[in-house]
Design a protein around this motif. Sequence first.
Motif, PDB file in Angstrom:
ATOM      1  N   ALA A 170       0.871  -1.184   0.000  1.00 13.12           N
ATOM      2  CA  ALA A 170       0.000   0.000   0.000  1.00 13.12           C
ATOM      3  C   ALA A 170       0.904   1.230   0.000  1.00 13.12           C
ATOM      4  CB  ALA A 170      -0.918   0.010   1.209  1.00 13.12           C
ATOM      5  N   SER A 171       0.366   2.349  -0.396  1.00  9.97           N
ATOM      6  CA  SER A 171       1.142   3.586  -0.428  1.00  9.97           C
ATOM      7  C   SER A 171       1.183   4.217   0.963  1.00  9.97           C
ATOM      8  CB  SER A 171       0.525   4.571  -1.417  1.00  9.97           C
ATOM      9  OG  SER A 171      -0.711   5.051  -0.916  1.00  9.97           O
ATOM     10  N   PRO A 172       2.185   5.053   1.228  1.00  9.52           N
ATOM     11  CA  PRO A 172       2.214   5.773   2.516  1.00  9.52           C
ATOM     12  C   PRO A 172       0.953   6.601   2.743  1.00  9.52           C
ATOM     13  CG  PRO A 172       4.354   5.904   1.429  1.00  9.52           C
ATOM     14  CD  PRO A 172       3.418   5.273   0.446  1.00  9.52           C
ATOM     15  N   ALA A 223      -2.045  -6.265 -13.929  1.00  8.80           N
ATOM     16  CA  ALA A 223      -1.157  -5.971 -12.807  1.00  8.80           C
ATOM     17  C   ALA A 223      -0.614  -4.550 -12.897  1.00  8.80           C
ATOM     18  CB  ALA A 223      -0.015  -6.979 -12.780  1.00  8.80           C
ATOM     19  N   THR A 224      -0.412  -4.051 -14.113  1.00  8.51           N
ATOM     20  CA  THR A 224       0.072  -2.683 -14.294  1.00  8.51           C
ATOM     21  C   THR A 224      -0.926  -1.689 -13.713  1.00  8.51           C
ATOM     22  OG1 THR A 224       1.300  -3.265 -16.294  1.00  8.51           O
ATOM     23  CG2 THR A 224       0.741  -0.951 -16.000  1.00  8.51           C
ATOM     24  N   ALA A 225      -2.212  -1.895 -14.000  1.00 15.66           N
ATOM     25  CA  ALA A 225      -3.248  -0.999 -13.485  1.00 15.66           C
ATOM     26  C   ALA A 225      -3.354  -1.102 -11.966  1.00 15.66           C
ATOM     27  CB  ALA A 225      -4.586  -1.320 -14.141  1.00 15.66           C
ATOM     28  N   ILE A 226      -3.203  -2.303 -11.422  1.00 19.06           N
ATOM     29  CA  ILE A 226      -3.284  -2.488  -9.970  1.00 19.06           C
ATOM     30  C   ILE A 226      -2.117  -1.786  -9.280  1.00 19.06           C
ATOM     31  CG2 ILE A 226      -3.161  -4.217  -8.124  1.00 19.06           C
ATOM     32  CD1 ILE A 226      -4.696  -6.106 -10.011  1.00 19.06           C
ATOM     33  N   ARG A 227      -0.927  -1.910  -9.856  1.00 20.85           N
ATOM     34  CA  ARG A 227       0.242  -1.202  -9.294  1.00 20.85           C
ATOM     35  C   ARG A 227      -0.007   0.299  -9.299  1.00 20.85           C
ATOM     36  NH1 ARG A 227       4.520   0.995 -12.209  1.00 20.85           N
ATOM     37  NH2 ARG A 227       6.319   1.582 -10.922  1.00 20.85           N
ATOM     38  N   ASP A 228      -0.517   0.824 -10.409  1.00 21.80           N
ATOM     39  CA  ASP A 228      -0.800   2.257 -10.493  1.00 21.80           C
ATOM     40  C   ASP A 228      -1.829   2.674  -9.442  1.00 21.80           C
ATOM     41  OD1 ASP A 228       0.964   2.530 -12.582  1.00 21.80           O
ATOM     42  OD2 ASP A 228      -0.573   2.496 -14.150  1.00 21.80           O
ATOM     43  N   ALA A 229      -2.838   1.827  -9.237  1.00 17.73           N
ATOM     44  CA  ALA A 229      -3.868   2.136  -8.239  1.00 17.73           C
ATOM     45  C   ALA A 229      -3.263   2.156  -6.835  1.00 17.73           C
ATOM     46  CB  ALA A 229      -4.990   1.107  -8.321  1.00 17.73           C
ATOM     47  N   ALA A 230      -2.375   1.199  -6.549  1.00 15.49           N
ATOM     48  CA  ALA A 230      -1.726   1.167  -5.234  1.00 15.49           C
ATOM     49  C   ALA A 230      -0.851   2.397  -5.034  1.00 15.49           C
ATOM     50  CB  ALA A 230      -0.890  -0.106  -5.104  1.00 15.49           C
ATOM     51  N   LEU A 231      -0.104   2.789  -6.052  1.00 20.38           N
ATOM     52  CA  LEU A 231       0.763   3.968  -5.958  1.00 20.38           C
ATOM     53  C   LEU A 231      -0.048   5.239  -5.713  1.00 20.38           C
ATOM     54  CD1 LEU A 231       3.289   3.178  -8.844  1.00 20.38           C
ATOM     55  CD2 LEU A 231       3.850   3.376  -6.403  1.00 20.38           C
ATOM     56  N   SER A 232      -1.251   5.281  -6.277  1.00 23.38           N
ATOM     57  CA  SER A 232      -2.088   6.481  -6.130  1.00 23.38           C
ATOM     58  C   SER A 232      -2.810   6.528  -4.790  1.00 23.38           C
ATOM     59  CB  SER A 232      -3.110   6.533  -7.267  1.00 23.38           C
ATOM     60  OG  SER A 232      -4.105   5.531  -7.085  1.00 23.38           O
ATOM     61  N   ARG A 250      12.236   2.418  -2.964  1.00 26.47           N
ATOM     62  CA  ARG A 250      12.179   3.882  -3.039  1.00 26.47           C
ATOM     63  C   ARG A 250      11.185   4.485  -2.041  1.00 26.47           C
ATOM     64  NH1 ARG A 250      10.818   5.009  -9.105  1.00 26.47           N
ATOM     65  NH2 ARG A 250      10.898   7.189  -8.368  1.00 26.47           N
ATOM     66  N   GLY A 251      10.456   3.628  -1.328  1.00 28.95           N
ATOM     67  CA  GLY A 251       9.494   4.117  -0.358  1.00 28.95           C
ATOM     68  C   GLY A 251       8.176   4.569  -0.949  1.00 28.95           C
ATOM     69  N   LEU A 252       7.968   4.280  -2.224  1.00 28.57           N
ATOM     70  CA  LEU A 252       6.701   4.654  -2.857  1.00 28.57           C
ATOM     71  C   LEU A 252       5.574   3.720  -2.429  1.00 28.57           C
ATOM     72  CD1 LEU A 252       8.015   5.374  -6.475  1.00 28.57           C
ATOM     73  CD2 LEU A 252       7.545   7.017  -4.629  1.00 28.57           C
ATOM     74  N   LEU A 253       5.932   2.502  -2.072  1.00 26.89           N
ATOM     75  CA  LEU A 253       4.992   1.531  -1.521  1.00 26.89           C
ATOM     76  C   LEU A 253       5.585   0.942  -0.243  1.00 26.89           C
ATOM     77  CD1 LEU A 253       3.842  -0.414  -4.728  1.00 26.89           C
ATOM     78  CD2 LEU A 253       2.496   1.262  -3.429  1.00 26.89           C
ATOM     79  N   VAL A 254       4.706   0.468   0.625  1.00 30.41           N
ATOM     80  CA  VAL A 254       5.114  -0.152   1.887  1.00 30.41           C
ATOM     81  C   VAL A 254       4.569  -1.572   1.913  1.00 30.41           C
ATOM     82  CG1 VAL A 254       4.938  -0.051   4.398  1.00 30.41           C
ATOM     83  CG2 VAL A 254       5.081   2.077   3.065  1.00 30.41           C
ATOM     84  N   GLU A 255       5.406  -2.530   2.315  1.00 28.72           N
ATOM     85  CA  GLU A 255       4.964  -3.926   2.403  1.00 28.72           C
ATOM     86  C   GLU A 255       4.102  -4.110   3.650  1.00 28.72           C
ATOM     87  OE1 GLU A 255       6.766  -8.431   1.852  1.00 28.72           O
ATOM     88  OE2 GLU A 255       8.126  -6.761   2.330  1.00 28.72           O
TER      89      GLU A 255
END
Length: 298
Positions: A170-172, A223-232, A250-255
């Motif tokens: 998920a994103s910060p 998966a590309t769209a899902i990654r973009d959604a998570a980043l947003s 890079r800290g754009l997403l957190v596990e």
Amino acid sequence: MLRLLREATGLIAFVRTVQTGSFSAAARSLGATPSSISKSISRLERLLGVHLFRRSTRLLAMTQEGEAFYDKIMPLLEQIDSSAETVQSYRAPAGHLRASLPSELGRMILEPIFTEFVPMYPEISLSVGMTDRHVDLLRENYDVAFRVGQVEQAGLMCKTLSHLDMTLVASPSFLRKHGDIESLGQLKNIPFARYVADGKPYPIGFVDGGSILPSGRIDLDSATAIRDAALSGVGAAHLIKRTVQDDLDRGLLVELLPHVKLQTVPFQAVHASGRLPSFRLQLFTDFIATLMRSSARE
């Protein structure tokens, strides 16, 4: 026997029509017209003295005689076709390959294909489709499809090339809104950008055999769209770990819940049953398999 061999065009048209399910699809795969395919099969039927198909405006189905003939003729045609493959290793591999790659994982695979495989085999040309949709190999004339997850479609041969680690991310900004996720109970109550195939959301599987069907904030088919959604920050996501490793670094997403072991998913090469893989296809599949194994060790 010689009379039947003179109808080689009809034999090929018959087999490809069975494989693809229609005269139109068979014509596309053979570079012919539907009427020429139909006429070739009609000539073959007159020679055999039987109907191979039941035809109507909505239905094309094999007769009992057609099924028996297909079972006999298909292995013979495959043996003829494969005889050329036995000598291909003695010359430079050449010809055309049509392959389907999954969207986000394919993005990572393309560069080594361009920089390593293409220069290594200059006589092999490629057509590459990038989609998470499960393409119809015969109807769309693909030699091979590389797929993530289990393949349940009948009539396909599968070779598992590797098993892929999954992760929850998920994103910060998402975590600032919903709070830190510290338990599976919390995981069930947060919105996800879900992967959906054939109208069904993909579950989150765990090594212990359990699973969770995430609640959906938004459903996507790539998966590309899902990654973009998570980043947003639209939702959490369940993705192949290597496709988001750079975002994590890079800290754009957190596990999320890194201590929880998720079930891996197979990465498979799929081709139509009854088709022996060509030498160039074997080379390409082996290249992808080696690439996946080496990247897994990094």
